[in-house]
Design an enzyme around this catalytic site. Structure first.
Site, PDB file in Angstrom:
ATOM      1  N   GLY A   1       0.977  51.420  33.571  1.00 40.21           N
ATOM      2  CA  GLY A   1       0.117  50.269  33.287  1.00 40.21           C
ATOM      3  C   GLY A   1      -1.298  50.610  32.865  1.00 40.21           C
TER       4      GLY A   1
ATOM      5  N   ARG B   1       3.620  44.956  27.501  1.00 40.01           N
ATOM      6  CA  ARG B   1       2.487  45.845  27.798  1.00 40.01           C
ATOM      7  C   ARG B   1       1.504  45.879  26.636  1.00 40.01           C
ATOM      8  NH1 ARG B   1       3.637  48.992  32.430  1.00 40.01           N
ATOM      9  NH2 ARG B   1       5.816  49.514  32.725  1.00 40.01           N
TER      10      ARG B   1
ATOM     11  N   GLU C   1      -6.943  52.240  37.194  1.00 37.68           N
ATOM     12  CA  GLU C   1      -5.754  51.385  37.367  1.00 37.68           C
ATOM     13  C   GLU C   1      -5.869  50.122  36.529  1.00 37.68           C
ATOM     14  OE1 GLU C   1      -2.853  51.052  38.200  1.00 37.68           O
ATOM     15  OE2 GLU C   1      -2.334  51.897  40.142  1.00 37.68           O
ATOM     16  N   ASP C   2      -4.719  49.560  36.207  1.00 33.36           N
ATOM     17  CA  ASP C   2      -4.720  48.251  35.546  1.00 33.36           C
ATOM     18  C   ASP C   2      -4.856  47.136  36.563  1.00 33.36           C
ATOM     19  OD1 ASP C   2      -2.266  49.051  36.512  1.00 33.36           O
ATOM     20  OD2 ASP C   2      -1.091  48.009  35.007  1.00 33.36           O
TER      21      ASP C   2
ATOM     22  N   ASP D   1       3.509  44.768  32.549  1.00 35.95           N
ATOM     23  CA  ASP D   1       4.798  44.392  31.955  1.00 35.95           C
ATOM     24  C   ASP D   1       5.570  43.378  32.784  1.00 35.95           C
ATOM     25  OD1 ASP D   1       5.382  46.359  34.069  1.00 35.95           O
ATOM     26  OD2 ASP D   1       7.432  46.235  33.308  1.00 35.95           O
TER      27      ASP D   1
ATOM     28  N   PHE E   1       1.766  36.183  38.749  1.00 37.21           N
ATOM     29  CA  PHE E   1       2.311  37.319  38.006  1.00 37.21           C
ATOM     30  C   PHE E   1       1.698  37.339  36.613  1.00 37.21           C
ATOM     31  CE2 PHE E   1       5.249  39.725  35.476  1.00 37.21           C
ATOM     32  CZ  PHE E   1       5.526  40.792  36.302  1.00 37.21           C
ATOM     33  N   VAL E   2       1.087  38.461  36.261  1.00 38.50           N
ATOM     34  CA  VAL E   2       0.417  38.544  34.957  1.00 38.50           C
ATOM     35  C   VAL E   2       0.999  39.667  34.104  1.00 38.50           C
ATOM     36  CG1 VAL E   2      -1.762  37.476  35.633  1.00 38.50           C
ATOM     37  CG2 VAL E   2      -1.449  39.933  35.988  1.00 38.50           C
TER      38      VAL E   2
ATOM     39  N   LYS F   1      -6.139  41.382  42.832  1.00 35.27           N
ATOM     40  CA  LYS F   1      -5.720  40.092  43.391  1.00 35.27           C
ATOM     41  C   LYS F   1      -6.139  40.034  44.855  1.00 35.27           C
ATOM     42  CE  LYS F   1      -1.478  39.452  40.697  1.00 35.27           C
ATOM     43  NZ  LYS F   1      -0.001  39.396  40.808  1.00 35.27           N
TER      44      LYS F   1
ATOM     45  N   ASP G   1      -2.678  45.049  43.456  1.00 31.29           N
ATOM     46  CA  ASP G   1      -1.988  43.859  43.949  1.00 31.29           C
ATOM     47  C   ASP G   1      -2.088  43.889  45.473  1.00 31.29           C
ATOM     48  OD1 ASP G   1       0.019  41.834  44.246  1.00 31.29           O
ATOM     49  OD2 ASP G   1       0.803  42.367  42.287  1.00 31.29           O
TER      50      ASP G   1
HETATM   51  C1  PRP Z   1       1.520  48.367  39.211  1.00 34.10           C
HETATM   52  C2  PRP Z   1       0.067  48.817  39.031  1.00 34.10           C
HETATM   53  C3  PRP Z   1      -0.213  49.552  40.298  1.00 34.10           C
HETATM   54  C4  PRP Z   1       0.671  48.851  41.312  1.00 34.10           C
HETATM   55  C5  PRP Z   1      -0.149  47.907  42.122  1.00 34.10           C
HETATM   56  O1  PRP Z   1       2.349  49.405  38.805  1.00 34.10           O
HETATM   57  O2  PRP Z   1      -0.118  49.618  37.896  1.00 34.10           O
HETATM   58  O3  PRP Z   1       0.082  50.917  40.202  1.00 34.10           O
HETATM   59  O4  PRP Z   1       1.658  48.116  40.591  1.00 34.10           O
HETATM   60  O5  PRP Z   1       0.616  47.285  43.101  1.00 34.10           O
HETATM   61  P1  PRP Z   1       0.200  47.330  44.642  1.00 34.10           P
HETATM   62  O6  PRP Z   1      -1.285  47.159  44.743  1.00 34.10           O
HETATM   63  O7  PRP Z   1       0.941  46.146  45.230  1.00 34.10           O
HETATM   64  O8  PRP Z   1       0.669  48.614  45.244  1.00 34.10           O
HETATM   65  P2  PRP Z   1       3.929  49.236  38.648  1.00 34.10           P
HETATM   66  O9  PRP Z   1       4.596  49.674  39.916  1.00 34.10           O
HETATM   67  O10 PRP Z   1       4.240  47.850  38.170  1.00 34.10           O
HETATM   68  O11 PRP Z   1       4.280  50.315  37.540  1.00 34.10           O
HETATM   69  P3  PRP Z   1       3.765  50.391  36.014  1.00 34.10           P
HETATM   70  O12 PRP Z   1       2.303  50.759  36.044  1.00 34.10           O
HETATM   71  O13 PRP Z   1       4.605  51.459  35.418  1.00 34.10           O
HETATM   72  O14 PRP Z   1       3.989  49.033  35.381  1.00 34.10           O
END
Ligand code: PRP
Length: 184
Positions: free
Chosen positions: A48, A169, A103-104, A163, A156-157, A135, A107
């Site tokens: 991400g 993405r 980070e993107d 993605d 959910f964004v 969030k 959550d």
């Molecule tokens: C997303 C995002 C963080 C994580 C955050 O990655 O990039 O790494 O989730 O979630 P959390 O705060 O609840 O732990 P994802 O697992 O969706 O993988 P991606 O980056 O490959 O889309």
């Protein structure tokens, strides 16, 4: 890809391309002030963070190097289990370096809490966190975030690296999906 390409899959644009660009300018200025010319190793968390890494790093005057980690929640299939495995580790020895995790989205914060512990054990000179999105309502940890672009509602964004089932993405803004997309 733009809003037109998404058609009826797009519910709404939450943060526009222009708003992201303006906020990244501000974040880069803040990061430059913080490090004041010290060299920083930017650590992008795949997948991400690719967009934010590319756009944020190009705005920095601070000398940087870059490396990447890929991590995944282990076992249960829920991303927020907090049990993380490394799919791709850094190629760099981080001992004694100033690290900035990029980070993107944060959550629950569980992925990053784990990553902070993991990277801290490698004895960097310092360790900070930059994220485009956070969030606050979903937070399950008291993770300290040093540079945050936007606090968003617990929805959910997608877009700008984020993605749904691997897609969207490459959408240049952050948006929400219409319910029929989840319904299949
Ligand atoms: C997303 C995002 C963080 C994580 C955050 O990655 O990039 O790494 O989730 O979630 P959390 O705060 O609840 O732990 P994802 O697992 O969706 O993988 P991606 O980056 O490959 O889309």
């Amino acid at each position: 890809m733009d809003a037109l390409d998404m058609g009826e899959d797009l519910a709404k644009v939450l943060i526009s391309e222009d708003e992201i660009a303006t906020r990244l300018d501000e974040m880069a200025a803040e990061i430059d002030r913080t490090y004041a010319g010290e060299e920083v190793l930017l650590i992008g968390v795949l997948n991400g963070a690719v967009m934010v890494m590319a756009d944020l790093s190009r705005r920095l005057h601070t000398p940087v190097t870059m490396d990447w980690m890929a991590v995944s929640s282990y076992g249960s299939g829920t991303r927020s289990s907090g049990v993380v495995r490394i799919l791709k580790d850094l190629s760099t020895d981080v001992h004694g370096k100033h690290l900035l995790i990029v980070e993107d989205i944060i959550d629950s914060g569980l992925t990053l809490s784990w990553l902070v512990k993991n990277l801290s054990s490698r004895e960097p000179a310092s360790l900070k966190i930059a994220t485009l999105l956070r969030k606050p309502e979903a937070a399950q940890t008291d993770l300290q975030v040093d540079f945050c672009g936007f606090d968003i509602p617990n929805e959910f964004v997608i877009g700008y690296g984020l993605d749904f089932a691997g897609r969207y993405r490459n959408v240049p803004f952050v948006g929400t999906l219409a319910p029929h997309v989840y319904g299949g």
